[in-house]
Design a protein around this motif. Structure first.
Motif, PDB file in Angstrom:
ATOM      1  N   LYS A 134      47.545  14.798  84.832  1.00 60.66           N
ATOM      2  CA  LYS A 134      47.572  13.584  85.654  1.00 60.66           C
ATOM      3  C   LYS A 134      46.548  13.639  86.780  1.00 60.66           C
ATOM      4  O   LYS A 134      46.466  14.609  87.518  1.00 60.66           O
ATOM      5  CB  LYS A 134      48.972  13.411  86.240  1.00 60.66           C
ATOM      6  N   GLY A 135      45.784  12.583  86.873  1.00 64.49           N
ATOM      7  CA  GLY A 135      44.844  12.470  87.976  1.00 64.49           C
ATOM      8  C   GLY A 135      43.449  12.971  87.657  1.00 64.49           C
ATOM      9  O   GLY A 135      42.517  12.763  88.442  1.00 64.49           O
ATOM     10  N   THR A 136      43.292  13.618  86.508  1.00 64.70           N
ATOM     11  CA  THR A 136      41.949  14.106  86.160  1.00 64.70           C
ATOM     12  C   THR A 136      41.129  13.021  85.466  1.00 64.70           C
ATOM     13  O   THR A 136      39.940  13.199  85.247  1.00 64.70           O
ATOM     14  CB  THR A 136      42.031  15.337  85.238  1.00 64.70           C
ATOM     15  N   GLY A 137      41.772  11.934  85.106  1.00 62.59           N
ATOM     16  CA  GLY A 137      41.038  10.803  84.539  1.00 62.59           C
ATOM     17  C   GLY A 137      40.924  10.861  83.033  1.00 62.59           C
ATOM     18  O   GLY A 137      41.294  11.846  82.378  1.00 62.59           O
ATOM     19  N   ASN A 138      40.408   9.787  82.504  1.00 58.75           N
ATOM     20  CA  ASN A 138      40.243   9.673  81.050  1.00 58.75           C
ATOM     21  C   ASN A 138      39.230  10.692  80.533  1.00 58.75           C
ATOM     22  O   ASN A 138      38.341  11.123  81.266  1.00 58.75           O
ATOM     23  CB  ASN A 138      39.743   8.267  80.695  1.00 58.75           C
ATOM     24  N   ILE A 139      39.383  11.058  79.267  1.00 58.65           N
ATOM     25  CA  ILE A 139      38.400  11.942  78.629  1.00 58.65           C
ATOM     26  C   ILE A 139      37.846  11.260  77.384  1.00 58.65           C
ATOM     27  O   ILE A 139      38.485  10.378  76.800  1.00 58.65           O
ATOM     28  CB  ILE A 139      39.006  13.310  78.256  1.00 58.65           C
ATOM     29  N   GLN A 140      36.632  11.629  77.001  1.00 60.79           N
ATOM     30  CA  GLN A 140      36.052  11.036  75.798  1.00 60.79           C
ATOM     31  C   GLN A 140      35.233  12.068  75.034  1.00 60.79           C
ATOM     32  O   GLN A 140      34.873  13.117  75.565  1.00 60.79           O
ATOM     33  CB  GLN A 140      35.199   9.816  76.150  1.00 60.79           C
ATOM     34  N   THR A 141      34.965  11.756  73.791  1.00 64.45           N
ATOM     35  CA  THR A 141      34.217  12.698  72.947  1.00 64.45           C
ATOM     36  C   THR A 141      32.766  12.811  73.433  1.00 64.45           C
ATOM     37  O   THR A 141      32.186  11.846  73.929  1.00 64.45           O
ATOM     38  CB  THR A 141      34.212  12.227  71.487  1.00 64.45           C
ATOM     39  N   LYS A 142      32.210  14.000  73.248  1.00 60.11           N
ATOM     40  CA  LYS A 142      30.787  14.191  73.552  1.00 60.11           C
ATOM     41  C   LYS A 142      29.937  13.317  72.637  1.00 60.11           C
ATOM     42  O   LYS A 142      28.952  12.719  73.053  1.00 60.11           O
ATOM     43  CB  LYS A 142      30.410  15.655  73.299  1.00 60.11           C
ATOM     44  N   ASP A 143      30.339  13.277  71.381  1.00 61.29           N
ATOM     45  CA  ASP A 143      29.555  12.515  70.405  1.00 61.29           C
ATOM     46  C   ASP A 143      29.978  11.049  70.377  1.00 61.29           C
ATOM     47  O   ASP A 143      31.074  10.699  70.816  1.00 61.29           O
ATOM     48  CB  ASP A 143      29.743  13.108  69.001  1.00 61.29           C
TER      49      ASP A 143
END
Lengths: 264, 264, 264, 264
Positions: D94-103
């Motif tokens: 929580k609080g670290t924000g959204n993540i997304q793929t490198k590619d």
């Protein structure tokens, strides 16, 4: 043209060239003869048409310049349409309500011409407002409305101007002619289909040419027109009448002529 | 209209009636105001058009009755089109080969008129044979052919007559006019799209009105026309010229006029 | 991401930024509230499922490991299916003919598992050949066939291998497991629809996962399978049984298990 | 099955029967041979897959139980993903924000498994809320969201529950498993395509199986998800990362495992 990249199904035999990527030791389908893809039956029905003012020979004429016998009152379908016929055209008679065809239709091609008076006043939605309901799904304004409006030098919301699917999809272009000049709509309508349980199977679609210019290109309709809120397909229906709107505005004396339909 | 059966998304609020199947203790979305679904931007571009012989104001005229400056030889694109221009029309000059537009197009609306001589002879495919290639994908006859043929009282295979996607899809009706009379094609073409690897993403689609009658209704094309065998999309391409066919028959002196195009 | 190029319908209010191309003197639709696009009705039906071997709670089990009570002989539908049931699976009994479900279905999701013997012999189409007819439109092999074949290290024509729509569309990948191992088909089928006059309204479509891998992605079917020639939709039909093929080959003792269906 | 009504293209030669409506004096296309419709090239690529927990052999593994090396922070893409990895799963921090793929990806098949804690509390949208953005079109929550939520015995708006295209399309069924149990999403995504001028050519489409049950069947997306107001395609984009949401709720410790993707 790009070079061959990823080959599709038949790509080992393109233009007489053999693709080196194709294996050499697998069968190649035998060449067909030209007549194997020439299909004679069933014979295509011949009709006559001239891209002009005369209805095609297989069309049902919905207005021939003389009377509104093919139309009835929407709110009292046993009553005749109360609009005015004169000089080969018919005109909205304010306060008599919407009118619709006696017959019902599913998929069709429709031709209709409309005109607002040269002396029209008002602005925005209050200037020559009517509507062509591609399928009338109930009393009043229920149905799928292709907007009719004097949009010549009369800006309104894009999805509410002439040629729009009202409150859904703007036309690709504004092709409205000057007040006093005739506009032509050529409409190809595909009715929605529903499942046995009444839920939607496939939405309605429509192609519209306005004065010969494509303004709706196989547009998907999201449901019957909603003046407030979002459209959806909440009620199954089949063949439906086609409806014209008496919008009730002061300056709305919109006239129509040369209306015909061909079932598809 | 069928009674409410299975409810679709918004069906608890149909026509002011509450559906008893809907739970009473769940939130109902607040009512919107009418202007929440009225979108003004971007403004729809206004043009002029009259559904007649004059090109719409945003069209590119491909033949104005005077010269073939917009056309070149297919097999030698640096050479001018070798067909004949006279009396405001242009006519196939047998043996000079196919011609195509100087410019390339992707999705478009095209208007073209064509006529076979009143004195035409021959039968089947040997009677007034030409073709409109909706996209020319190479030399010769490579491309997507909308058939041009004298199909007036001249039966041939259904998927080879006027208005057909040649060797693919017959027209819905045979609307060909008598030899010596002008035929009109109004064409709305959506080009195929390809993936980066050259494979097909979405096939070409076409809508055609022949003399004002719908004969192809958003028809899917299965690939460039194949005289022998089955079509497929084996080569990626983008914008392409539009091509007219010199079929090489004795009686083929087909004439054209009033050609314009609008990119979509 | 490309910069804003041509604006679509609502693009004057993107991410809180105002587009300078938009006119400043036209109305902007009032902002909605979040709950205006939150629709609670109708409630989505809850079921249980585990992506494993157990049928979802709303599925109809077509084979539960015990008997073929849900299946009949295709050629004599009053007769029970003559295939063999043992050890929780059922197996083609050569010469007894195709079998089909007692019930008929329109649009559905189907799960089926199949296996060829570890000791299988033969090659090409003569190696573990059966077929899943997505809709049985008549006796024998009439219908839309999703091919079942031992395509593990056994090349045949691409549109005839496991996962293909037979003689129409190859699978995107060959995911066939070794002989003796179970293969899984998860199938989502949309039946064709026909007009009142029997002509086609919309073609059948199918999505297939083979061992969890997409091999047919909303593929359009061109008609019932034709062993010779081209498919077409020549006969209207509605709900149809699902059929499994007894191909009659020596080495064809194909087994099936865990068959269930959910109507859509 | 209905009797032959209106004949389609090839209907004079159905099942060896001659249709008496067909003219007898027109050519019949010669019969093909079976191998004329058997296409061997290009060879379909073989892969291995088992419909279980192991990624197909041609998949890119996005999480293998060990680290988040394939993921970055959405708001600071040069930073690693800040979520927690333990016991072979990763969990929202929580609080670290959204993540997304490198590619970045265009069209693909994606497999992902997710679970909310057995001890979860909260209700409605405040209970195990995350989201799978099928294409991340910008910072924050920009993109096309397939909702992730604990929808087990936790009613919310239908177009906001697990399996919905958030604020657009409800799932066909609610297949959410109990808190503490793993849910599986199998997703087939087709990216939208845009014209050169940035306007929409074809919308995104998605098919989703939730725990093996079809919940979105080739659903058309109306644009990137809008929390307030209506979606539309206002910005062209190509390949995009896939994003997972840190919704910021107290009880949101949602875990993921077994994530793989196959480009289509």
């Amino acid at each position: 043209m790009k070079p061959l990249a990823k080959l599709s199904l038949f790509a080992c035999v393109v233009g007489g060239l053999t693709n080196p990527l194709c294996a050499q030791n697998v069968p190649t389908p035998p060449k067909m003869t030209p007549d194997m893809t020439e299909f004679w039956e069933p014979e295509v029905k011949a009709i006559t048409a001239d891209a002009g003012n005369v209805a095609p020979s297989d069309a049902k004429v919905l207005f021939d310049g003389k009377n509104l016998d093919q139309w009835v009152s929407v709110n009292n379908p046993q009553n005749p349409a109360g609009w005015t016929v004169a000089d080969g055209v018919f005109t909205v008679k304010k306060g008599t309500g919407n009118i619709q065809t006696k017959d019902s239709f599913l998929d069709y091609q429709l031709h209709i011409e409309w005109k607002v008076p040269a002396t029209i006043t008002g602005k925005g939605q209050g200037r020559g407002n009517s509507g062509l309901f591609l399928a009338s799904t109930g009393k009043g304004d229920a149905g799928y409305e292709l907007q009719i409006l004097d949009s010549y030098n009369n800006r309104t919301y894009a999805n509410g101007q002439a040629g729009s699917i009202y409150k859904q999809t703007p036309p690709l272009r504004n092709v409205t002619r000057k007040p006093g000049e005739w506009n032509v709509y050529d409409v190809i309508f595909t009715a929605p289909r529903f499942k046995e349980d009444g839920s939607l199977f496939s939405p309605a679609r429509v192609t519209v040419l306005h004065n010969g210019v494509i303004v709706q290109n196989n547009t998907e309709l999201r449901g019957p027109t909603q003046y407030i809120g979002l459209p959806s397909y909440s009620q199954a229906h089949g063949k439906s009448p086609i409806k014209l709107q008496d919008h009730g505005d002061p300056s709305e004396a919109i006239s129509f002529r040369n209306v015909w339909i061909r079932e598809l």
